[in-house]
Design an enzyme around this catalytic site. Structure first.
Site, short mmCIF file in Angstrom:
data_model
loop_
_atom_site.label_atom_id
_atom_site.label_comp_id
_atom_site.label_asym_id
_atom_site.label_seq_id
_atom_site.Cartn_x
_atom_site.Cartn_y
_atom_site.Cartn_z
N ALA A 14 0.83 -1.21 0.00
CA ALA A 14 0.00 0.00 0.00
C ALA A 14 0.86 1.26 0.00
CB ALA A 14 -0.93 0.00 1.22
N MET A 55 4.08 3.97 -1.34
CA MET A 55 4.32 4.77 -2.55
C MET A 55 5.10 4.01 -3.63
SD MET A 55 3.11 7.85 -2.39
CE MET A 55 4.11 8.87 -3.42
N ARG A 114 20.30 3.73 14.76
CA ARG A 114 20.37 2.81 13.61
C ARG A 114 20.28 1.35 14.07
NH1 ARG A 114 21.96 2.86 8.17
NH2 ARG A 114 22.89 0.90 7.51
N ASN A 127 13.45 -3.69 11.79
CA ASN A 127 13.24 -4.20 10.43
C ASN A 127 13.75 -5.63 10.31
OD1 ASN A 127 11.77 -2.16 9.29
ND2 ASN A 127 13.56 -0.94 8.84
N ASP A 158 21.02 2.94 -7.18
CA ASP A 158 22.32 3.61 -7.06
C ASP A 158 23.08 3.55 -8.39
OD1 ASP A 158 22.02 3.96 -4.13
OD2 ASP A 158 22.09 1.79 -4.15
N HIS A 191 24.00 -0.44 0.47
CA HIS A 191 23.13 0.66 0.03
C HIS A 191 23.08 1.66 1.19
CE1 HIS A 191 19.90 2.91 -1.80
NE2 HIS A 191 19.16 2.74 -0.71
C1 LMR Z 1 17.12 6.00 -1.50
O1 LMR Z 1 18.25 5.61 -1.81
O2 LMR Z 1 16.47 6.84 -2.15
C2 LMR Z 1 16.53 5.52 -0.23
O3 LMR Z 1 17.10 4.31 0.15
C3 LMR Z 1 16.73 6.57 0.79
C4 LMR Z 1 16.27 6.22 2.15
O4 LMR Z 1 17.11 6.21 3.06
O5 LMR Z 1 15.10 5.96 2.33
#
Ligand code: LMR
Length: 439
Positions: free
Chosen positions: A105, A107, A190, A197, A251, A279
């Site tokens: 649901a 974006m 973090r 998560n 990326d 990432h």
């Molecule tokens: C992105 O690279 O646009 C996302 O992973 C950014 C984020 O930290 O939500």
């Protein structure tokens, strides 16, 4: 407008559907889910009327003799089952492919689902079933998504289910696109994010292990995606670790765009771009091996200081720059990059090129630590599998940065030891560890 109604007699554009072909589950409904229509008793006759043009409606399949297995809840018009072999137009289509999407649901999914349903991703002869995983909180929105999918009349979209139960959603899936994750909130460490998560991805790994196709391909998008992918694969020991990916294609796309801009060429001229590592802001966009119009980037872009400093930083922090503008994370470009990532696995990689994906490091030829998920250069024959590219050059600059991203991922791994069967978690994350969006 597509309308479906369950009623007694009906007229043009209506079709009597044998009750055994209705895919309502009458015995296995999750208490939190609501039906688009009340479930039918399997002995009741039903008429389905809908606004599909007559030539889009296929003949009902012959009655089943066996009791169908319990199916999770289908949605609205997707509860109809048609025999694809019954019509000229569809009888050459491939076997239905089952695609699960979590965070359905949200974006990113809102862009992605319509691409998946349109045929843009898997091809114009590939019927698709979409299995949408949401949360209790997002369930109304999930119904809204399913309604929009109904109203789009995608010929290839043959089934939609919505659920908050991963064991239902992942049943027999060929692809699992794991997008849903908690964003880092104000004041959240973090380590807390990794844990919260991580719990989600451990549970989803277990569910995939129990019910998904043994050859399911999993693309983890929810951040921190590399470590989430590691947690997921560790909790799914019956699925090859090689089948799990962390999305770093966005990326790669960002790096290609910046190189093209600097070189003054259109971005289709940029190839062989690898994103190494996590990432996060330690990721390494590799300009040493990348090419512009077939030439090494360093021969085309002579400003090497720009490559080492501005280019690298720009790619590493692009997600954050975007959040500043939008006030939220990238969604449309992320969904495009998920499509790119899938297409790279289901189509042969162009000769001499490669693509980046965060994959399991065991057996890698670059000397990167084993047992983490690290973005590396891959090639595919188009069968859903991939091989790591062997002919890669390294220099001190590249190695130093790869080592930094590797150290970060090893630290993240120690933080989630409790979720990957490696004892007690010990969190010693480096100070500057961030997601691209956290800058
Ligand atoms: C992105 O690279 O646009 C996302 O992973 C950014 C984020 O930290 O939500």
């Amino acid at each position: 407008m597509a309308v479906a109604e369950l009623s007694t007699p009906s007229f043009t554009n209506t079709r009597l559907v044998h009750p055994s072909k209705l895919s309502f589950s009458t015995t296995h409904l999750h208490s939190h889910r609501r039906l688009a229509f009340p479930p039918l008793s399997r002995t009741q006759n039903a008429r389905i009327s809908c606004s599909l043009a007559p030539n889009q409606v296929q003949a009902p399949a012959p009655a089943q003799t066996e009791e169908p297995k319990n199916k999770p809840e289908c949605y609205g018009v997707f509860c109809l089952t048609y025999d694809l072999k019954a019509e000229e137009e569809t009888k050459s289509w491939k076997k239905l492919i089952n695609v699960a999407v979590s965070g359905a649901a949200g974006m990113i999914s809102n862009h992605l689902l319509f691409k998946l349903a349109s045929g843009e991703v898997f091809g114009a002869d590939q019927p698709v079933a979409l299995k949408l995983l949401g949360s209790e909180r997002s369930f109304e929105a999930l119904e809204g998504v399913a309604m929009e999918l109904e109203d789009s009349l995608f010929p290839l979209l043959r089934e939609v289910i919505i659920s908050i139960d991963p064991y239902e959603v992942f049943q027999d899936v060929d692809w699992a696109l794991l997008i849903g994750a908690k964003p880092r909130g104000p004041g959240m460490e973090r380590a807390d994010l990794l844990d919260i998560n991580g719990q989600i991805f451990a549970a989803q790994g277990k569910a995939l292990n129990a019910v998904a196709s043994r050859n399911v391909k999993v693309i983890v998008v929810g951040n921190p995606c590399n470590t989430n992918a590691l947690i997921c694969l560790k909790n799914a020991p019956n699925i090859p670790a090689k089948n799990f990916h962390a999305l770093t294609r966005l990326d790669e796309n960002r790096a290609k765009c910046q190189l093209a801009l600097k070189a003054g060429v259109f971005y289709d001229k940029v190839s062989n771009v690898t994103i190494w590592g996590n990432h996060s802001t330690t990721q390494v966009p590799d300009f040493l091996n990348a090419r512009i119009d077939g030439l090494p980037v360093k021969e085309v872009i002579k400003d090497h200081k720009w490559l080492e400093e501005e280019f690298t930083h720009k790619v590493q922090t692009r997600g954050g720059a975007l959040i500043k503008k939008w006030g939220r994370s990238s969604a449309a470009s992320t969904s495009v990059s998920i499509v790119d990532a899938i297409k790279s696995l289901v189509n042969p990689t162009p000769e001499g090129d490669w693509f980046s994906s965060g994959v399991y490091t065991n057996g890698n030829p670059y000397g990167i630590a084993e047992d983490i998920v690290f973005s590396m250069p891959c090639r595919s024959k188009g069968d859903g599998d991939y091989e790591l590219v062997k002919d890669i050059k390294f220099d001190d600059y590249l190695l130093k940065r790869i080592t930094k991203s590797e150290a970060e991922l090893l630290a993240e791994k120690r933080c989630v030891g409790h979720l990957i069967g490696q004892g007690i978690a010990f969190c010693d994350l480096p100070e500057d560890t961030m997601l691209p969006g956290e800058m």
